[in-house]
Design an enzyme around this catalytic site. Structure first.
Site, short mmCIF file in Angstrom:
data_model
loop_
_atom_site.label_atom_id
_atom_site.label_comp_id
_atom_site.label_asym_id
_atom_site.label_seq_id
_atom_site.Cartn_x
_atom_site.Cartn_y
_atom_site.Cartn_z
N ASP A 515 11.41 51.03 43.61
CA ASP A 515 11.91 49.65 43.62
C ASP A 515 13.23 49.56 42.86
OD1 ASP A 515 11.86 46.91 44.01
OD2 ASP A 515 9.88 46.61 43.11
N ASP A 589 10.05 40.53 50.34
CA ASP A 589 8.92 40.08 49.54
C ASP A 589 8.23 38.88 50.19
OD1 ASP A 589 8.78 41.88 47.52
OD2 ASP A 589 9.97 40.74 46.09
C1 DGJ Z 1 9.59 43.58 43.87
C2 DGJ Z 1 8.92 44.16 45.06
O1 DGJ Z 1 9.57 43.78 46.23
C3 DGJ Z 1 7.46 43.78 45.07
O2 DGJ Z 1 6.84 44.25 46.22
C4 DGJ Z 1 6.82 44.34 43.83
O3 DGJ Z 1 6.85 45.73 43.88
C5 DGJ Z 1 7.54 43.84 42.60
N1 DGJ Z 1 8.95 44.08 42.67
C6 DGJ Z 1 6.99 44.47 41.37
O4 DGJ Z 1 7.67 44.12 40.25
#
Ligand code: DGJ
Length: 782
Positions: A515, A589
C-alpha cells in the site's frame, strides 16, 4: 529478424516500423534534419515507385505567410517554403519557429554560479541504428525504470535515432520499439545525454514522446473532418477512473503533482475523432509507464491537428546532467486502432498481460480472497482472524489477507509505520502459529505492508528521524499521520528489505498487499536530500520513484512464490510502472457496487480484468452508505477478480448459502474473466432507461465459453427488458446459455447472439444484475 519489423529506406529517407499485424509507423527525415511522422495507420505497402521527394510530398503543402522559416532559404532547396510550425515533428524544440509546445527544454549551464545558460535548441538528426531487443535505459545507480518486456515467444526490434544540438552538445536518443506480436504497441523511450565535456546541462523539461496527429488524419469514416476528442479517466480517492470524453478545444492537460501517479487521473489517454465509437473509427492511445508525477497534454494547432506529448511533470521534476551523464525518461506506450476504442483496449490489455505484468501472472488463476480490512479494520486478535479465515475456508474462499494493524503497536492510523515486527498484544504467538492454524483450515495467508512510509510515532522514527523526506527549516507536513521515507537512501531500502523479508520468511505467507497512503507535499526550498547527496533541484521525487521500483524489484524477485497486489489508498498508483511488479491491484477503496460499475468501466480502458481486485463488502456500504443486494454486489465483483471484504462471521444462513454457491460458480468460470477477451457492450451512467446501463462480455480465447454481465446501476421504474448484442463469439457455433440468477436456459447461435442479441430481463432495484454463462455446444457448426 530485425529487418522484418523496422527498416530504413535510404533512398526515400524513411524508417518504417511495423506495429503489430495492422499498422505502420513511418518516420521521415525532413531536409535530412528533422524526424517527422509521416504515417501511423494501416500499412502503406510497397513504396518503390515513390520519388526521392517522398517525405516532402507526404506533408501537406503549406503557405508560409507570416511563419518563421525552418531555415534560411536557399534558392537551390527543393521546397524552400517550409516552417516547422506546421510539420509533424517527432521531437520539437522551442525557438525553432514551431509555436507549439516543445518536447524538451534544456540549458547548458555555462557559468559556475549557474546563472549564465545557453538553451539547447536545434536537436537535429545525426545517425541511426536498428537494434535487436528493447531500448537501453539509463538510470542512476540505484534506479530501476520499468517498461514493456518482450512477450513470450516473440522478439523486439528498436530504432535508435541520435539527434544532437551542435551548440550545447545535448544529445537526444529517441527509441522506438516494436514486438513481433500481432497486436504490438509502439514503445517510445528517450535518453538525454550530456555530451558536453565541461558544463552541466539542466533539463527543465524532459518529455518521453511527442506525437503530432495531423488534421488530415482526424477524419471520420466518411472522410469528413471530425474534431478530435480526448478520453481520460479522472477522479479522486474512492472515485477513481471516472471516464471523461471531451473535445480538444484548445489545450488539454492532465497529470499528477502528488508524487504518485494519482487518484485524480490515470496516466494514459485515448484520442479519436468525435465520430469514433467502441467498434468503429480511428483511435490512438498513449500511456506512460510511470508511478510518479507526470503530464499528458493535447494541443490543438492552427490547422486543427493535435500535438500530444508528455512524460515527467516538469512543474515538479527537473534534472541536471553532469558532463557525460545520461537520463532516461519514463517509457511511453502508443497504440492505434482503426476499428474503434474497444480494439485499442484489447491491444492495451494484451500489452499488460504479456509485457507489463511479471511473466508468472500471465497464466495465474487469481485466488478468491477475503480481506480483513472492512471486516475488522484495526480491531482484531488471533482468534478473530482465525474465525474469519475459518469461515472463508468453509465458503470455499482460498486466501485470507490480514490488512493493516498487525505490526508495531498499531491500533489506528496514527502510529507504527516502519515498525515491521508483529504486534504482540494482538498476536502474542506471532504470525507463524496464526498462519499454521489458518492453513490448517485449508486457507492460504496474505499480509499487508506500506513500505514507503514512516509514522512519527514509531520506533523507527525515534531511531532515525533523518530517514524521512522533509524540507530543512520547515515544519513537516503529515498526511494520514505519516511521513514519507527517503527511499533514495540505500540504508533505508536495506532496512525495509531486511525487515519485510524477515516477516515474509517467518510464516507461510503467499500473498502480499503493498500500500501507499499519502501524497507528496514538501513545499519550500532547501530540501533534505538524504545522506551523501548533492542538492540537485527538485529531482527528489523522481529519485523516490526509481528507488521504490528498486525496492519492489528486490522484494518481488526474492519472493518469487508470493503473489503481490498493488494499492495506494485504492487506485492511486495503478499505472503500468507499478503493474510491472504486481499481479493484481486494489483499484479503489470504494466497494459500493453502483460506484464500482463506473470505476471498473473506466479502469477497463487501460487494465484487464485479471488485475482488477473487486470485493463484495457489507451494507450499508462503508464509503457511500448505500444498500444493495448481495446479488448486486457479487455480480459486479464477479466481473473482476472476485474477493470478499466483510465480516464473514456475521452472515445470515441465507447469505451463507448464497455466497457458498457464488464462490463455487465463479471458481469454475473465473478463467473466462481472467484470461478471456473483454468486450464492453453498454456503458451509460444516468438515472434513466438507456442512460443507465453497463454491460460486458468476456469471451475465452478459443471462443468456447463466455460470461455476460448486464447492470442497471440505478433502479428505474417501468423499463423494458434490454436486448444486448454480444461480441467476439464464434458466429457459426451454437451456444447454450444459463442465466445465473434467473433460471433461464436458452440455446442460440453466435450469429444470433451477435446480430440480434441476448435478452437481459428488467428487474427492480439498483444494479439489477443479469449474469449469463455461455458454452459452445460440442464442435457443431451451423
Ligand atoms: C488503504 C487501502 O486502500 C485499504 O484497502 C486498506 O489497506 C487501508 N489503506 C489500510 O490502511
Amino acid at each position: 529478424m530485425q529487418s522484418r519489423l523496422i527498416s530504413f529506406d535510404a533512398r526515400l529517407g524513411i524508417f518504417r516500423l511495423l506495429v503489430g499485424q495492422n499498422f505502420e509507423y513511418t518516420i521521415g527525415l525532413y531536409r535530412a534534419k528533422w524526424p517527422v511522422l509521416l504515417h501511423f495507420g494501416k500499412s502503406l505497402g510497397d513504396l518503390s515507385h515513390q520519388p526521392p521527394s517522398f517525405v516532402f510530398d507526404s506533408i501537406p503543402a503549406q503557405t508560409r505567410e507570416f511563419a518563421v522559416p525552418g531555415e534560411n532559404e536557399r534558392p537551390s532547396a527543393p521546397n524552400p517554403s517550409y516552417s516547422l510550425q506546421r510539420i509533424p515533428l517527432e521531437f520539437p524544440a522551442g525557438e525553432s519557429g514551431d509555436l507549439r509546445s516543445p518536447a524538451y527544454k534544456a540549458f547548458e549551464i555555462v557559468s559556475s554560479d549557474g546563472i549564465a545558460k545557453k538553451p539547447a535548441l536545434e536537436i537535429t538528426y545525426v545517425s541511426h541504428r536498428i537494434l535487436d531487443g528493447l531500448a537501453p535505459k539509463v538510470t542512476e545507480t540505484e534506479g530501476v525504470l520499468p517498461g514493456g518486456r518482450v512477450p513470450k515467444d516473440a522478439y523486439a526490434t528498436t530504432l535508435e535515432l541520435t539527434l544532437e544540438d551542435r551548440v550545447t552538445n545535448l544529445r537526444v536518443l529517441l527509441y522506438y520499439t516494436v514486438f513481433s506480436t500481432p497486436d504490438s504497441v509502439l514503445l517510445r523511450n528517450v535518453t538525454y545525454v550530456n555530451a558536453n565535456s565541461t558544463h552541466k546541462i539542466h533539463l527543465a523539461r524532459a518529455y518521453s514522446f511527442n506525437l503530432d496527429i495531423m488534421s488530415s488524419s482526424t477524419l471520420d469514416g466518411n472522410g469528413n473532418h471530425a474534431p478530435l476528442d480526448v478520453i481520460s479517466t479522472r477522479g479522486s480517492w474512492a472515485r477513481e477512473f471516472g471516464l471523461v470524453r471531451e473535445p480538444v478545444a484548445n489545450t488539454f492537460s492532465i497529470g499528477s503533482r502528488s508524487g504518485i501517479s494519482s487518484h485524480q487521473a490515470w496516466p494514459g489517454i485515448y484520442l479519436c475523432p468525435s465520430t469514433t465509437t467502441e467498434y468503429s473509427g480511428d483511435a490512438w492511445a498513449v500511456c506512460l509507464v510511470y508511478s510518479g508525477d507526470w503530464t499528458l497534454t493535447a494541443e490543438r494547432d492552427e490547422d486543427d491537428g493535435i500535438r500530444v506529448q508528455g512524460g515527467l511533470n516538469s512543474e515538479v521534476t527537473e534534472w541536471t546532467l553532469e558532463p557525460g551523464a545520461q537520463f532516461s525518461a519514463p517509457e511511453a506506450v502508443l497504440a492505434k486502432s482503426e476499428t474503434g476504442l474497444m480494439a485499442l483496449t484489447q491491444t492495451l490489455h494484451s500489452f499488460v498481460r504479456e509485457s507489463i505484468l511479471p511473466a508468472k501472472y500471465a497464466t495465474m488463476t487469481r485466488p478468491i480472497l477475503a480481506n480483513g480490512w472492512e471486516a475488522v479494520y484495526f480491531n482484531f486478535d488471533a482468534k478473530k482472524l482465525e474465525d474469519l479465515a475459518g469461515r472463508a475456508g468453509a465458503l470455499g474462499i482460498e486466501l485470507f489477507v490480514l490488512d493493516d494493524g498487525w505490526f508495531g503497536k498499531r491500533d489506528s492510523d496514527n502510529s507504527s509505520l516502519g515498525d515491521w515486527f508483529v504486534n504482540r498484544r494482538k498476536l502474542p504467538e506471532g504470525l507463524g502459529p496464526l498462519v499454521d492454524n489458518i492453513n490448517a483450515k485449508g486457507v492460504q495467508f496474505g499480509l499487508w505492508f506500506e513500505p514507503e512510509m514512516i509514522s512519527p510515532d514509531s520506533e523507527l522514527y525515534r531511531k532515525h528521524p533523518d530517514w524521512c523526506l522533509s524540507f530543512e527549516g520547515r515544519d513537516r507536513i503529515e498526511g494520514r499521520n505519516q511521513l514519507i521515507l527517503d527511499l533514495a537512501i540505500p540504508e533505508v531500502r536495506d532496512y525495509l528489505f531486511d525487515s519485510i523479508s524477515a516477516i515474509l520468511k517467518s510464516a507461510n505467507i503467499v500473498y502480499v498487499k503493498l500500500d501507499h497512503n499519502r501524497k507528496f507535499a514538501l513545499s519550500g526550498p532547501g530540501a533534505h536530500w538524504g545522506k551523501g547527496r548533492d542538492a540537485r533541484y527538485t529531482g527528489y521525487r523522481h529519485r523516490h520513484v526509481l528507488a521504490a521500483y528498486t525496492l519492489m524489484e528486490r522484494l518481488t524477485t526474492a519472493f518469487l512464490n508470493i503473489h503481490f497486489e498493488g494499492c495506494a489508498g485504492g487506485g492511486g498508483r495503478s499505472d503500468y510502472g507499478m503493474m510491472s511488479f504486481v499481479g493484481t491491484y486494489w483499484i479503489s477503496d470504494d466497494t459500493d457496487a453502483v460506484v464500482r460499475c463506473e470505476i471498473q468501466h473506466g479502469c477497463s480502458l487501460f487494465l484487464p480484468a485479471m488485475v482488477m481486485s473487486s470485493h463484495v463488502s457489507a451494507v450499508p456500504n462503508h464509503q457511500t452508505g448505500r444498500i444493495t443486494t448481495l446479488k448486486a454486489r457479487t455480480a459486479v465483483a464477479m466481473s473482476g477478480v472476485l474477493g470478499y471484504e466483510l465480516d464473514l462471521t456475521k452472515m445470515t444462513p441465507k447469505e451463507w448459502d448464497e455466497v457458498k454457491k457464488d464462490v463455487e460458480w465463479y471458481k469454475e468460470r473465473r478463467g473466462i474473466v481472467h484470461f478471456g477477451d473483454m468486450f464492453r457492450l453498454r456503458a451509460a451512467y444516468g438515472s434513466r432507461g438507456s442512460m443507465n446501463e453497463v454491460s460486458i462480455v468476456y469471451v475465452s480465447k478459443d471462443k468456447s465459453e463466455a460470461l455476460f454481465f448486464y447492470f442497471r446501476p440505478m433502479a428505474t421504474a417501468n423499463q423494458k427488458d434490454a436486448v444486448v448484442r454480444l461480441k467476439g463469439l464464434d458466429s457459426g457455433a451454437k451456444y447454450v446459455f444459463d442465466y445465473y440468477y434467473d433460471k433461464i436456459r436458452r440455446t442460440m447461435t453466435g450469429r444470433e447472439l451477435m446480430n440480434r442479441g441476448l435478452v437481459a430481463p428488467y428487474k427492480r432495484g439498483d444494479i439489477a444484475p443479469v449474469v449469463a454463462y455461455l458454452k459452445r455446444e460440442g464442435t457443431e457448426r451451423l
